[in-house]
Design a protein around this motif. Structure first.
Motif, PDB file in Angstrom:
ATOM      1  N   ASP A 454      60.514  96.957  51.799  1.00  0.00           N
ATOM      2  CA  ASP A 454      61.630  97.274  52.698  1.00  0.00           C
ATOM      3  C   ASP A 454      61.845  96.131  53.684  1.00  0.00           C
ATOM      4  N   LEU A 455      63.066  95.997  54.158  1.00  0.00           N
ATOM      5  CA  LEU A 455      63.408  95.001  55.165  1.00  0.00           C
ATOM      6  C   LEU A 455      63.626  95.702  56.499  1.00  0.00           C
ATOM      7  N   GLY A 456      63.219  95.056  57.588  1.00  0.00           N
ATOM      8  CA  GLY A 456      63.393  95.683  58.892  1.00  0.00           C
ATOM      9  C   GLY A 456      63.058  94.744  60.030  1.00  0.00           C
ATOM     10  N   SER A 457      63.111  95.311  61.238  1.00  0.00           N
ATOM     11  CA  SER A 457      62.796  94.542  62.440  1.00  0.00           C
ATOM     12  C   SER A 457      62.086  95.443  63.441  1.00  0.00           C
ATOM     13  N   LEU A 458      61.260  94.840  64.292  1.00  0.00           N
ATOM     14  CA  LEU A 458      60.558  95.531  65.378  1.00  0.00           C
ATOM     15  C   LEU A 458      61.149  95.096  66.705  1.00  0.00           C
ATOM     16  N   ASP A 459      61.423  96.071  67.585  1.00  0.00           N
ATOM     17  CA  ASP A 459      61.896  95.681  68.914  1.00  0.00           C
ATOM     18  C   ASP A 459      60.710  95.478  69.842  1.00  0.00           C
ATOM     19  N   GLU A 460      61.011  95.201  71.113  1.00  0.00           N
ATOM     20  CA  GLU A 460      59.944  94.879  72.075  1.00  0.00           C
ATOM     21  C   GLU A 460      59.013  96.040  72.357  1.00  0.00           C
ATOM     22  N   ASP A 461      59.434  97.258  72.051  1.00  0.00           N
ATOM     23  CA  ASP A 461      58.589  98.433  72.272  1.00  0.00           C
ATOM     24  C   ASP A 461      57.873  98.899  71.008  1.00  0.00           C
ATOM     25  N   GLY A 462      58.037  98.160  69.907  1.00  0.00           N
ATOM     26  CA  GLY A 462      57.352  98.522  68.673  1.00  0.00           C
ATOM     27  C   GLY A 462      58.088  99.512  67.801  1.00  0.00           C
ATOM     28  N   TYR A 463      59.380  99.725  68.064  1.00  0.00           N
ATOM     29  CA  TYR A 463      60.175 100.637  67.231  1.00  0.00           C
ATOM     30  C   TYR A 463      60.717  99.870  66.027  1.00  0.00           C
ATOM     31  N   LEU A 464      60.599 100.488  64.869  1.00  0.00           N
ATOM     32  CA  LEU A 464      61.018  99.854  63.620  1.00  0.00           C
ATOM     33  C   LEU A 464      62.433 100.292  63.249  1.00  0.00           C
ATOM     34  N   THR A 465      63.267  99.331  62.907  1.00  0.00           N
ATOM     35  CA  THR A 465      64.600  99.596  62.372  1.00  0.00           C
ATOM     36  C   THR A 465      64.665  99.044  60.957  1.00  0.00           C
TER      37      THR A 465
END
Length: 607
Positions: A454-465
């Motif tokens: 899967d492809l995704g990104s992590l924000d500064e709080d550790g939430y995965l999109t």
């Protein structure tokens, strides 16, 4: 590689096998209603002691039929009480259930039963018995086919009457967290399904992490025993984890075998769960039906206003939870209260009236849809997981959800983003490999990390999109790489649209195959005083095309021109599981659809 981890909880130690929780609960709380069973048009309670006795009796019967420690037994059925009974009876003697979807074709059944060397197969009805019977000549290890609707549970129970309980317990104490609990096959969206080897420890660690980390979500605000209706397929890892967590957590569980809303909604109203595990399909259908009911009663404007207030309300609370705002304003509070009785209460009543929280997984849920349900009094905690991770590896935390993301790692798990954007995960639920596929196992596992695809990104709080699948990335003829999932999800937010598949590999631009929701279409025509159309008329209707074009144009506003849908094709019917165009978890099989509708795709790029 960017990484985020959640510390394991102090109570996360896992011992023994999954069946131990049945016997431990019966010893501690014999009168606790562990399950509810639908019989004689009513939900009948099954106490922890009763369930233990039924598990023990069936386990004795399995021993008399020659099932031994380490044997694989296939279960081919819809979600029902007996599946849970067989799971725990098999685990009690160290045997290994192998789930098979009830809609599986004969060739799929032959493949799974042969690869797992299953010694027996539990089926639900005569059709499934015939499916297995048609391939049993190629399965020398298969010695029995047991049919649920012909009383196989009662027969096996009677056969084991003379077997001492001690024999079962001797088998059970030999099961450890490292023992194999199940071989669950992947959905096969991008290739032939592979059998994932999942241990007792895999399931237990994820179930306990979810039970501990989301205890306040599962608890009923009135102090009643938590209860959930399991309607997800037990052949799917998400349904299986829901079962394991409910039994380990003392949560009352009922079973319903169909995802179709026309049968599911009456079951929910009768069972009245306090929380649910579901997939986005359910929320989409409920939202559409609520909107259609409002329009039919001449109150569409009220519903649209209430919808926006719910979204604004939930957004304000989300900002407050993350210390980015004060919460709903006094004016918004008043408007929200005004719509509580008119709209929100009625939406909650569809799910039985007691649900205040829902865990969602299986595919991506739109942010605005999640906000609407949260504003209507049912917070949707979206999570993410794979068969290879024993279901949940991330989930939105109960105190600080971020709608539109799949949350943070569950306790004891880690998530990282590789240089190419691929999501890597590790934790107690990560499997040990694929059955008979060592090379695929080596490609997926690196040390204790799993490359998810899967492809995704992590924000500064550790939430995965999540943004898509690596294997689903479309490469246009100009060399542009595009992940279609988010664009497809945005098109599907239109009430008329059931499914959207973006295409464009080696083509000059993106196109889309679109199917319509037949109930929504019928309602749309009726609301405009139009006659019901047959398939040919539907495909040629100019006004309908304009309506769909508006949905596509709205989705295109969120992307660049190179990423936009330039042409679309309306198809005469929805993609279905029976045609092999959907996985059992209702994801689109992209290759199968592309093959079936190859001519329609070609016509998107001609003329």
């Amino acid at each position: 590689m960017r990484e985020f981890s959640s510390p394991a909880l102090a109570s996360s130690a896992v011992t023994g096998g999954l069946a131990d929780s049945v016997f431990d609960r019966a010893e501690r709380e014999p009168g606790l209603v562990q399950l509810s069973r639908w019989t004689d048009d009513a939900w009948r309670p099954v106490t922890a002691a009763q369930f233990r006795d039924e598990v023990l009796a069936l386990a004795r019967g399995l021993l008399t039929r020659g099932v031994r420690y380490g044997d694989r037994v296939a279960v081919m059925s819809s979600t029902r009480y007996e599946w849970t009974l067989f799971d725990y009876a098999l685990w009690s003697i160290g045997a290994i259930p192998v789930p098979v979807y009830p809609t599986a074709a004969a060739e799929q059944v032959r493949w799974i039963l042969a690869e797992t060397a299953a010694v027996a197969c539990v089926v639900e009805d005569e059709d499934q018995a015939m499916t297995v019977g048609a391939v049993c000549d190629a399965l020398p290890e298969l010695t029995g086919i047991w049919q649920l609707d012909r009383g196989c549970v009662e027969q096996l129970t009677a056969d084991g009457a003379g077997v001492p309980n001690a024999l079962v317990h001797r088998q059970r104490v030999g099961v450890t967290p490292d023992s194999l609990a199940s071989v669950i096959y992947t959905s096969g969206t991008t290739g032939r399904p592979k059998g994932c080897l999942l241990t007792h420890g895999n399931f237990a660690s994820v179930a306990d992490a979810v039970l501990d980390g989301w205890a306040e979500v599962f608890a009923d605000t009135r102090g009643d025993q938590p209860a959930t209706l399991l309607f997800l397929p037990l052949a799917h890892v998400y349904g299986r984890l829901t079962q394991v967590a409910a039994v380990r957590g003392g949560i009352r569980i009922g079973h319903h075998g169909k995802l179709a809303t026309d049968s599911l909604l009456p079951a929910l109203a009768a069972f009245r769960p306090t929380f649910l595990h579901a997939v986005p399909y359910i929320f989409e259908k409920i939202h559409r039906r609520a909107r259609e009911a409002a329009e039919a009663s001449g109150k569409l404007d009220v519903f649209v206003q209430a919808e926006q207030v719910a979204i604004d309300w939930a957004s304000a609370w989300e900002r407050r939870a993350h210390r980015r705002g004060p919460g709903p304003s006094p004016a918004l509070r008043l408007r929200h209260a005004a719509y509580e009785r008119l709209v929100y209460q009625r939406v909650r009543a569809v799910l039985g009236g007691r649900v205040r929280a829902v865990m969602s997984g299986g595919s991506m849920l739109g942010r605005e849809l999640a906000l609407f349900f949260a504003g209507a009094g049912m917070t949707v905690y979206e999570g993410y997981g794979l068969t290879e991770t024993s279901a949940a590896i991330t989930a939105n935390p109960p105190d600080r959800p971020k709608f539109g993301t799949v949350g943070r790692p569950v306790p004891g798990a880690s998530v990282a983003i590789a240089e190419d954007g691929e999501v890597w995960v590790r934790g107690g639920g990560v499997f040990s490999g694929y059955l008979n596929h060592p090379r695929c196992s080596q490609e997926a596992l690196y040390r204790d990390w799993l490359a998810t695809g899967d492809l995704g990104s992590l924000d500064e709080d550790g939430y995965l999109t999540l943004t898509g699948r690596k294997k689903e990335v479309i490469v246009t003829s100009s060399g542009k790489n595009l992940a279609p999932a988010i664009l497809e999800e945005r098109v599907r937010t239109h009430p008329l649209i059931a499914q959207c598949l973006v295409v464009g590999d080696n083509r000059p631009y993106l196109g889309a195959l679109i199917t319509l929701d037949p109930v929504a279409l019928s309602h749309w025509l009726k609301a405009r005083g139009r006659p019901q159309l047959d398939v040919r008329q539907i495909l040629a209707d100019h006004e309908l095309h304009q309506e769909v074009q508006r949905a596509v144009a709205a989705a295109n506003t969120t992307v660049s021109r190179a990423e936009s849908i330039r042409a679309f094709r309306l198809l005469p019917r929805e993609f279905t599981l029976e045609e092999g165009l959907l996985t059992p978890s209702l994801k689109i099989r992209r290759a199968a659809v592309a093959e079936r509708y190859a001519q329609d795709i070609d016509e998107l790029y001609t003329g």
